[in-house]
Design an enzyme around this catalytic site. Structure first.
Site, mmCIF file in Angstrom:
data_model
loop_
_atom_site.group_PDB
_atom_site.id
_atom_site.type_symbol
_atom_site.label_atom_id
_atom_site.label_comp_id
_atom_site.label_asym_id
_atom_site.label_seq_id
_atom_site.Cartn_x
_atom_site.Cartn_y
_atom_site.Cartn_z
ATOM 1 N N ASN A 10 0.878 -1.178 0.000
ATOM 2 C CA ASN A 10 0.000 0.000 0.000
ATOM 3 C C ASN A 10 0.912 1.223 0.000
ATOM 4 O O ASN A 10 1.454 1.599 1.028
ATOM 5 C CB ASN A 10 -0.886 -0.026 1.251
ATOM 6 C CG ASN A 10 -1.730 1.228 1.392
ATOM 7 O OD1 ASN A 10 -1.848 2.008 0.442
ATOM 8 N ND2 ASN A 10 -2.317 1.415 2.559
ATOM 9 N N LYS A 12 0.157 4.235 -0.386
ATOM 10 C CA LYS A 12 -0.471 5.460 0.127
ATOM 11 C C LYS A 12 -0.180 6.630 -0.845
ATOM 12 O O LYS A 12 -0.134 6.414 -2.052
ATOM 13 C CB LYS A 12 -0.011 5.737 1.559
ATOM 14 C CG LYS A 12 -0.215 4.503 2.447
ATOM 15 C CD LYS A 12 -0.028 4.764 3.903
ATOM 16 C CE LYS A 12 -0.271 3.454 4.662
ATOM 17 N NZ LYS A 12 -0.234 3.608 6.102
ATOM 18 N N HIS A 96 -9.721 1.791 4.378
ATOM 19 C CA HIS A 96 -8.467 1.952 5.131
ATOM 20 C C HIS A 96 -8.704 2.931 6.287
ATOM 21 O O HIS A 96 -9.470 3.896 6.145
ATOM 22 C CB HIS A 96 -7.369 2.475 4.203
ATOM 23 C CG HIS A 96 -6.020 2.408 4.865
ATOM 24 N ND1 HIS A 96 -5.591 3.360 5.742
ATOM 25 C CD2 HIS A 96 -5.049 1.469 4.806
ATOM 26 C CE1 HIS A 96 -4.390 3.016 6.195
ATOM 27 N NE2 HIS A 96 -4.042 1.875 5.639
ATOM 28 N N GLU A 98 -7.035 5.282 7.354
ATOM 29 C CA GLU A 98 -6.756 6.689 7.023
ATOM 30 C C GLU A 98 -7.950 7.307 6.292
ATOM 31 O O GLU A 98 -8.253 8.484 6.488
ATOM 32 C CB GLU A 98 -5.467 6.775 6.197
ATOM 33 C CG GLU A 98 -4.245 6.548 7.082
ATOM 34 C CD GLU A 98 -3.060 5.907 6.392
ATOM 35 O OE1 GLU A 98 -3.003 5.889 5.146
ATOM 36 O OE2 GLU A 98 -2.173 5.398 7.120
ATOM 37 N N GLU A 169 -5.992 -4.362 10.641
ATOM 38 C CA GLU A 169 -4.944 -3.369 10.830
ATOM 39 C C GLU A 169 -5.221 -2.574 12.108
ATOM 40 O O GLU A 169 -5.981 -1.586 12.066
ATOM 41 C CB GLU A 169 -4.907 -2.407 9.645
ATOM 42 C CG GLU A 169 -4.627 -3.083 8.323
ATOM 43 C CD GLU A 169 -4.011 -2.127 7.314
ATOM 44 O OE1 GLU A 169 -2.941 -2.457 6.800
ATOM 45 O OE2 GLU A 169 -4.573 -1.050 7.056
ATOM 46 N N GLY A 175 2.063 2.605 10.734
ATOM 47 C CA GLY A 175 3.045 3.661 10.535
ATOM 48 C C GLY A 175 3.737 4.103 11.815
ATOM 49 O O GLY A 175 4.401 5.132 11.844
ATOM 50 N N SER A 215 2.910 -1.795 10.459
ATOM 51 C CA SER A 215 4.355 -1.871 10.686
ATOM 52 C C SER A 215 4.938 -3.260 10.424
ATOM 53 O O SER A 215 5.889 -3.673 11.080
ATOM 54 C CB SER A 215 4.715 -1.390 12.091
ATOM 55 O OG SER A 215 4.313 -0.044 12.266
HETATM 56 P P1 PGA Z 1 2.394 0.515 7.693
HETATM 57 O O1 PGA Z 1 0.968 0.741 7.001
HETATM 58 O O2 PGA Z 1 2.916 -0.798 7.183
HETATM 59 O O3 PGA Z 1 3.219 1.683 7.268
HETATM 60 O O4 PGA Z 1 2.146 0.483 9.182
HETATM 61 C C1 PGA Z 1 0.075 -0.332 6.804
HETATM 62 C C2 PGA Z 1 -1.199 0.182 6.198
HETATM 63 O O5 PGA Z 1 -1.626 1.285 6.558
HETATM 64 O O6 PGA Z 1 -1.805 -0.489 5.347
#
Ligand code: PGA
Length: 261
Positions: A10, A12, A96, A98, A169, A175, A215
Site C-alpha cells: 500500500n 499510500k 483503510h 486513514e 490493521e 506507521g 508496521s
Molecule cells: P504501515 O501501514 O505498514 O506503514 O504500518 C500499513 C497500512 O496502513 O496499510
C-alpha cells in the site's frame, strides 16, 4: 482448505509515475519466482495506468487505494469501478483507517464499496481495526466485529470467501513502528475467522484471506506470517522500497531470499 497467501503493498500517497516505473521494473523479475503467493500493489490513481500496463502479463495485480461505489455521474473528484477495470486494475483497498479517520468514511460507505467492488469484479481488501483507546478500554472486539458484520450485511449470500480479503490493521500499529505481537495478530484474526464461520459457514471462513497490517517489515514478518490464521500482509512503509517488499514476499512463500537491511 489451503489458502494462497497474499502480500500487498500500500504505497499510500507516495511515488511519481517515474518512481513507480522503476519500482515495478525491479519487482517483476522477482515476482516471476514467487509461485504460491499473490502479489498486489495498491498505488495512487496517477500511477495506476502505467503500473497496470507494466504488470499486465505478470501475476502481479495492480490495485487502487479507493473508489466510489457508483458507475458514473456527478461525483467530482471520484473514480468508479468501471474506470478502474478499464485500466486493468484487479483489486481495491476499501475502508483503510486513514480514509475512515481523515476523510470520514463510515461503516455504511465501506460496506457499499465492498459490495460494489465484488459486483464489479474487483477484489476488495477491506480494512478493519481498533484504536489504542478502544483496545485499552476493552472495546477492541466490539469495534472489529461491528465493522465485519456491517460489511457482510451488504454482501450477497452467494459471494464466496475467495471474492473478498480482509486486512486486520490495528490503528495503533499503522506507521508507528509498533507492531501487534504475533499472538495478538493471531488472536484477532482467529476471532475474525470464527465470526465469519458463524455468519457465513465453513466454506467461506476457510477460503477467505485475512491479512495483517501495521508496521510489518522484513524483521518481523516471519513470526507474524507463521500464525495459523494470518494469510499475508498489507504493508505501507516497508513496501515503498522494492527490496524490502520483495523480502516480505519471499518470507511469505517460505523462500530463503535475503532479508533486506
Ligand atoms: P504501515 O501501514 O505498514 O506503514 O504500518 C500499513 C497500512 O496502513 O496499510
Amino acid at each position: 482448505m489451503a489458502r494462497k497467501p497474499m502480500m500487498a503493498a500500500n504505497w499510500k500517497m507516495n511515488k511519481t509515475v517515474r518512481e513507480a516505473q522503476d519500482y515495478v521494473a525491479a519487482l517483476l523479475p522477482r515476482a516471476e519466482d514467487s509461485e504460491g503467493v499473490d502479489i498486489a500493489v495498491f498505488v495512487p490513481f496517477t500511477c495506476l495506468h502505467e503500473v497496470a500496463r507494466m504488470v499486465e502479463d505478470s501475476d502481479v495485480v495492480a490495485g487502487a487505494q479507493n473508489f466510489y461505489p457508483e458507475d458514473s455521474g456527478s461525483y467530482t473528484g471520484e473514480v468508479s469501478a468501471p474506470m478502474l477495470l478499464d485500466l486493468g486494475v484487479g483489486a481495491v483497498v476499501v475502508g483503510h483507517s486513514e480514509r475512515r479517520e481523515i476523510f470520514g468514511e463510515d461503516d455504511e460507505l465501506v460496506a457499499r464499496k465492498t459490495a460494489k467492488a465484488i459486483e464489479s469484479g474487483l477484489l476488495p481488501v477491506v480494512c478493519i481495526g481498533e484504536t489504542k483507546e478502544e483496545r485499552d478500554g476493552g472495546q477492541m472486539w466490539d469495534k472489529v466485529s461491528g465493522q465485519v458484520k456491517r460489511v457482510l450485511e451488504e454482501v450477497p449470500d452467494d459471494v464466496g470467501g475467495e471474492q473478498i480479503v480482509f486486512a486486520y490493521e490495528p490503528i495503533w500499529a499503522i506507521g508507528t513502528g509498533d507492531t501487534a505481537s504475533p499472538e495478538d495478530a493471531q488472536d484477532a484474526i482467529g476471532q475474525i475467522r470464527d465470526l465469519l464461520r458463524d455468519l457465513k459457514g465453513d466454506g467461506f471462513a476457510d477460503s477467505v484471506r485475512i491479512l495483517y497490517g501495521g508496521s510489518m517489515k522484513p524483521e518481523n514478518v516471519d513470526e507474524i506470517i507463521a500464525q495459523e490464521d494470518v494469510d499475508g500482509g498489507l504493508v505501507g512503509g516497508a513496501s515503498l522500497d522494492v527490496e524490502s517488499f520483495t523480502a516480505l514476499i519471499g518470507a511469505t512463500q517460505g523462500s530463503d531470499w535475503p532479508v533486506a537491511e
